[in-house]
Design an enzyme around this catalytic site. Structure first.
Site, PDB file in Angstrom:
ATOM      1  N   ASP A 191       0.839  -1.210   0.000  1.00 21.39           N
ATOM      2  CA  ASP A 191       0.000   0.000   0.000  1.00 21.39           C
ATOM      3  C   ASP A 191       0.868   1.252   0.000  1.00 21.39           C
ATOM      4  OD1 ASP A 191      -2.216  -1.585   0.022  1.00 21.39           O
ATOM      5  OD2 ASP A 191      -2.773  -1.204   2.115  1.00 21.39           O
ATOM      6  N   GLU A 218      -2.682  -2.079  -9.123  1.00 25.63           N
ATOM      7  CA  GLU A 218      -1.428  -1.321  -9.227  1.00 25.63           C
ATOM      8  C   GLU A 218      -1.352  -0.557 -10.548  1.00 25.63           C
ATOM      9  OE1 GLU A 218      -1.810  -4.568  -9.497  1.00 25.63           O
ATOM     10  OE2 GLU A 218      -0.270  -5.531 -10.719  1.00 25.63           O
TER      11      GLU A 218
END
Ligand SMILES: [Mg+2]
Length: 300
Positions: A191, A218
């Site tokens: 994260d 992503e």
């Protein structure tokens, strides 16, 4: 010190005397532009976007109701509040105006302080609406725009590109070997990596008209209105370097020993027979080529 930006008002009326009165009463608080007909008003909005429109209903040619309906059907213009200013005070006319999408209705003869107060109220409501919408359009993890915001911005840029005959550029990118990063360093670190990449991307984009958004997982996307293919490629390379320059260690990537991204650049001239999804697809294919060619590079 620079003068603060005043809200922009577009005043539309076929009677010049009405325009003069409105402009004289409003120009101290607002940046005003005038149009004496519906077609002129729409043409002006092709290059100058107002924050609110004061619109006469009865005009020869394209009347106020027709102008309002066109604004509300256009993704690039539909959020601009419209207030009708008109001599008619019939209930049916007022209803028709509100149904066409106007936020308010002012009848002539008007009182300038009341016009000013109502304009102020609707600008404030618009500001609150924008804030709420912006909140719904932010990605919770990275703080940049989310997919929903991107989809809307793309639709707007597309509509504007059709009208202005200007290209729309796009860069789609993803973090190289992100799954391996998550597996090796854990999800909290993953994260943190996505947040850092988002910051690097946002920091590398100098134009306010460009939008950096999280596309999903992503993957990130950058919307570049008015940008041709060479321009989009150049932006992609700038973004690639910005991520690389962070030097975030990634011991499990085939591309480098730090976090890198692969990018796909695309651009096209929007027209009515083409859907904007084709542009995203072209960028996605370019991104695929960048990965095939070894990652940490721009595919075109
Ligand atoms: Mg009139």
């Amino acid at each position: 010190m620079a003068e603060p930006l005043r809200p922009r008002l577009l005043l539309v009326d076929d009677a010049p005397i009405n325009l003069q009165m409105l402009e004289a009463g409003l120009e101290d608080a607002f940046e005003c532009r005038c149009a004496t007909g519906g077609a002129e008003a729409l043409a002006l909005m092709g290059s100058w976007l107002p924050d609110l429109v004061l619109l006469d209903v009865a005009m020869p040619g394209l009347d106020g109701l027709a102008v309002c309906r066109r604004l509300k059907a256009d993704p690039a213009l539909q959020d601009i509040p419209v207030i009708f200013v008109t001599g008619r005070d019939d209930e049916a006319d007022e209803l028709e105006g509100l149904e066409a999408g106007a936020v308010d209705y002012i009848t002539k003869p008007f009182s300038l302080p009341i016009v000013k107060a109502r304009v102020g109220t609707h600008l404030e409501l618009k500001r609150c609406r924008d804030l709420l919408r912006n909140h719904a359009f932010v990605d919770g993890l990275t703080g940049i725009a989310n997919r929903r915001r991107f989809d809307e911005a793309l639709a707007q840029a597309w509509a504007l590109g059709v009208r202005q005959r200007s290209p729309v550029g796009l860069v789609l990118l993803d973090v190289d070997h992100f799954k391996a990063y998550n597996d090796a360093y854990g999800h909290p670190a993953g994260d943190g990596c996505l947040s850092a990449v988002a910051r690097a991307l946002a920091g590398a984009m100098p134009r306010v008209s460009d939008l950096v958004a999280r596309y999903g997982g992503e993957e990130f996307v950058v919307l570049l209105p008015g940008t041709d293919f060479e321009g989009a490629r150049a932006v992609a390379e700038t973004l690639r370097r910005a991520v690389e320059a962070m030097g975030l260690p990634h011991a499990h990537s085939s591309a480098a020993d730090h976090v890198t991204v692969s990018l796909g650049a695309a651009s096209c001239l929007p027209h009515l027979k083409l859907v904007s999804a084709a542009l995203v697809e072209a960028a996605d294919e370019a991104l695929y080529r960048a990965k095939q060619a070894g990652r940490n590079r721009v595919g075109g």
